[in-house]
Scaffold this motif. Structure first.
Motif, PDB file in Angstrom:
ATOM      1  N   ALA A   1       3.315   9.844   8.639  1.00 55.12           N
ATOM      2  CA  ALA A   1       4.073   9.889   7.381  1.00 55.12           C
ATOM      3  C   ALA A   1       5.572   9.935   7.655  1.00 55.12           C
ATOM      4  O   ALA A   1       6.348   9.216   7.016  1.00 55.12           O
ATOM      5  CB  ALA A   1       3.651  11.097   6.550  1.00 55.12           C
ATOM      6  N   GLY A   2       5.969  10.746   8.590  1.00 54.68           N
ATOM      7  CA  GLY A   2       7.388  10.839   8.936  1.00 54.68           C
ATOM      8  C   GLY A   2       7.931   9.517   9.424  1.00 54.68           C
ATOM      9  O   GLY A   2       9.022   9.090   9.031  1.00 54.68           O
TER      10      GLY A   2
ATOM     11  N   LEU B   1      10.722   7.675   7.232  1.00 56.41           N
ATOM     12  CA  LEU B   1      12.061   7.671   7.825  1.00 56.41           C
ATOM     13  C   LEU B   1      12.439   6.333   8.449  1.00 56.41           C
ATOM     14  O   LEU B   1      13.598   5.927   8.393  1.00 56.41           O
ATOM     15  CB  LEU B   1      12.166   8.773   8.878  1.00 56.41           C
ATOM     16  CG  LEU B   1      11.970  10.201   8.359  1.00 56.41           C
ATOM     17  CD1 LEU B   1      11.949  11.195   9.514  1.00 56.41           C
ATOM     18  CD2 LEU B   1      13.055  10.557   7.353  1.00 56.41           C
ATOM     19  N   THR B   2      11.479   5.664   9.068  1.00 59.10           N
ATOM     20  CA  THR B   2      11.757   4.392   9.740  1.00 59.10           C
ATOM     21  C   THR B   2      10.623   3.412   9.447  1.00 59.10           C
ATOM     22  O   THR B   2       9.831   3.081  10.328  1.00 59.10           O
ATOM     23  CB  THR B   2      11.907   4.590  11.260  1.00 59.10           C
ATOM     24  OG1 THR B   2      10.717   5.207  11.760  1.00 59.10           O
ATOM     25  CG2 THR B   2      13.103   5.437  11.609  1.00 59.10           C
ATOM     26  N   PRO B   3      10.520   2.926   8.197  1.00 59.30           N
ATOM     27  CA  PRO B   3       9.414   2.038   7.829  1.00 59.30           C
ATOM     28  C   PRO B   3       9.356   0.796   8.718  1.00 59.30           C
ATOM     29  O   PRO B   3      10.376   0.226   9.067  1.00 59.30           O
ATOM     30  CB  PRO B   3       9.722   1.645   6.381  1.00 59.30           C
ATOM     31  CG  PRO B   3      10.850   2.485   5.938  1.00 59.30           C
ATOM     32  CD  PRO B   3      11.475   3.117   7.128  1.00 59.30           C
TER      33      PRO B   3
ATOM     34  N   MET C   1       0.844  -1.184   0.000  1.00 59.58           N
ATOM     35  CA  MET C   1       0.000   0.000   0.000  1.00 59.58           C
ATOM     36  C   MET C   1       0.887   1.244   0.000  1.00 59.58           C
ATOM     37  O   MET C   1       1.947   1.263   0.592  1.00 59.58           O
ATOM     38  CB  MET C   1      -0.927  -0.005   1.217  1.00 59.58           C
ATOM     39  CG  MET C   1      -1.850   1.209   1.246  1.00 59.58           C
ATOM     40  SD  MET C   1      -2.957   1.265   2.663  1.00 59.58           S
ATOM     41  CE  MET C   1      -4.159   0.069   2.167  1.00 59.58           C
ATOM     42  N   ASN C   2       0.430   2.266  -0.637  1.00 53.44           N
ATOM     43  CA  ASN C   2       1.116   3.550  -0.692  1.00 53.44           C
ATOM     44  C   ASN C   2       1.329   4.095   0.724  1.00 53.44           C
ATOM     45  O   ASN C   2       0.389   4.133   1.518  1.00 53.44           O
ATOM     46  CB  ASN C   2       0.251   4.506  -1.528  1.00 53.44           C
ATOM     47  CG  ASN C   2       0.834   5.888  -1.653  1.00 53.44           C
ATOM     48  OD1 ASN C   2       1.527   6.374  -0.781  1.00 53.44           O
ATOM     49  ND2 ASN C   2       0.519   6.518  -2.754  1.00 53.44           N
ATOM     50  N   PRO C   3       2.562   4.532   1.066  1.00 51.98           N
ATOM     51  CA  PRO C   3       2.819   5.028   2.428  1.00 51.98           C
ATOM     52  C   PRO C   3       1.936   6.219   2.808  1.00 51.98           C
ATOM     53  O   PRO C   3       1.570   6.379   3.971  1.00 51.98           O
ATOM     54  CB  PRO C   3       4.291   5.433   2.416  1.00 51.98           C
ATOM     55  CG  PRO C   3       4.877   4.865   1.187  1.00 51.98           C
ATOM     56  CD  PRO C   3       3.776   4.519   0.259  1.00 51.98           C
ATOM     57  N   TRP C   4       1.595   7.059   1.837  1.00 56.49           N
ATOM     58  CA  TRP C   4       0.743   8.210   2.164  1.00 56.49           C
ATOM     59  C   TRP C   4      -0.677   7.777   2.480  1.00 56.49           C
ATOM     60  O   TRP C   4      -1.327   8.361   3.352  1.00 56.49           O
ATOM     61  CB  TRP C   4       0.759   9.246   1.039  1.00 56.49           C
ATOM     62  CG  TRP C   4       1.938  10.153   1.174  1.00 56.49           C
ATOM     63  CD1 TRP C   4       3.074  10.140   0.427  1.00 56.49           C
ATOM     64  CD2 TRP C   4       2.121  11.178   2.155  1.00 56.49           C
ATOM     65  NE1 TRP C   4       3.946  11.098   0.878  1.00 56.49           N
ATOM     66  CE2 TRP C   4       3.387  11.755   1.936  1.00 56.49           C
ATOM     67  CE3 TRP C   4       1.349  11.660   3.199  1.00 56.49           C
ATOM     68  CZ2 TRP C   4       3.889  12.796   2.715  1.00 56.49           C
ATOM     69  CZ3 TRP C   4       1.844  12.698   3.983  1.00 56.49           C
ATOM     70  CH2 TRP C   4       3.097  13.247   3.737  1.00 56.49           C
TER      71      TRP C   4
ATOM     72  N   ARG D   1      -4.665   7.163   6.785  1.00 57.76           N
ATOM     73  CA  ARG D   1      -5.548   6.324   7.600  1.00 57.76           C
ATOM     74  C   ARG D   1      -5.135   6.363   9.067  1.00 57.76           C
ATOM     75  O   ARG D   1      -5.960   6.523   9.957  1.00 57.76           O
ATOM     76  CB  ARG D   1      -5.538   4.897   7.086  1.00 57.76           C
ATOM     77  CG  ARG D   1      -6.238   4.746   5.766  1.00 57.76           C
ATOM     78  CD  ARG D   1      -6.020   3.356   5.214  1.00 57.76           C
ATOM     79  NE  ARG D   1      -6.566   3.258   3.907  1.00 57.76           N
ATOM     80  CZ  ARG D   1      -7.463   2.358   3.534  1.00 57.76           C
ATOM     81  NH1 ARG D   1      -7.883   1.468   4.397  1.00 57.76           N
ATOM     82  NH2 ARG D   1      -7.922   2.339   2.310  1.00 57.76           N
ATOM     83  N   GLU D   2      -3.848   6.207   9.294  1.00 64.47           N
ATOM     84  CA  GLU D   2      -3.363   6.263  10.679  1.00 64.47           C
ATOM     85  C   GLU D   2      -3.600   7.644  11.264  1.00 64.47           C
ATOM     86  O   GLU D   2      -3.977   7.780  12.426  1.00 64.47           O
ATOM     87  CB  GLU D   2      -1.878   5.917  10.732  1.00 64.47           C
ATOM     88  CG  GLU D   2      -1.321   5.903  12.140  1.00 64.47           C
ATOM     89  CD  GLU D   2       0.138   5.518  12.189  1.00 64.47           C
ATOM     90  OE1 GLU D   2       0.869   6.163  12.966  1.00 64.47           O
ATOM     91  OE2 GLU D   2       0.547   4.592  11.470  1.00 64.47           O
TER      92      GLU D   2
END
Length: 162
Positions: free
Chosen positions: A84-85, A89-91, A1-4, A9-10
């Protein structure tokens, strides 16, 4: 899924939790410091109803409703930036209270030092500096708890409810 998409959602979940906890703090501090539970939320609507919103103590849709909606939207914005950060930055790293606190510190810096007066939170006109720290601490805690809840929902079901 797209990170954005995931961050959005989060951000909805975490920002809603942050809004609820920080609104509870605004109500408690407002009652203690001004005698009005609605005064700090009313003041948030000053961007629309300036300057009278800064002095209204009674709850109303015009002031309290607009103030709460504005505060809720801002909480979602900051929680989405936090999510998002973290993802960029730390997936894969779980939410941290320190990260939520750092994001909230940036929010306070932006709110009070970089934002034109008409678009500041407004409740700083009704509450003490100590109360402001409490409100932003509640915002950080809510962001963290909401992000954790989102991750549990996402991991437990493989999807979120929206």
């Amino acid at each position: 899924m797209n990170p954005w998409n995931t961050a959005l959602r989060e951000g909805l979940v975490a920002g809603s939790m942050a809004s609820l906890l920080s609104t509870a703090a605004l109500i408690a501090f407002g009652r203690r410091e001004t005698g009005s539970m609605a005064a700090p939320l009313n003041a948030v609507s000053h961007w629309v109803h300036e300057p009278e919103a800064l002095y209204v103590d009674e709850p109303s849709l015009r002031y309290t409703g607009v103030g709460y909606a504005t505060h809720h939207a801002a909480s979602i914005l900051w929680a989405t930036l936090y999510a998002a950060g973290r993802q960029l930055l730390t997936p894969g790293r779980p939410p941290s209270l320190a990260g939520a606190a750092a994001t909230t510190a940036v929010a306070a810096l932006v709110d009070f030092k970089m934002t034109p007066a008409r678009f500041t939170p407004g409740f700083e006109h009704r509450l003490s500096h100590t109360a402001l720290v409490g409100v932003y601490a509640a915002l950080a805690l809510g962001t963290y708890l909401g992000a954790r809840a989102y991750r549990r929902l996402d991991a437990g079901h493989g999807r979120t409810p929206f």
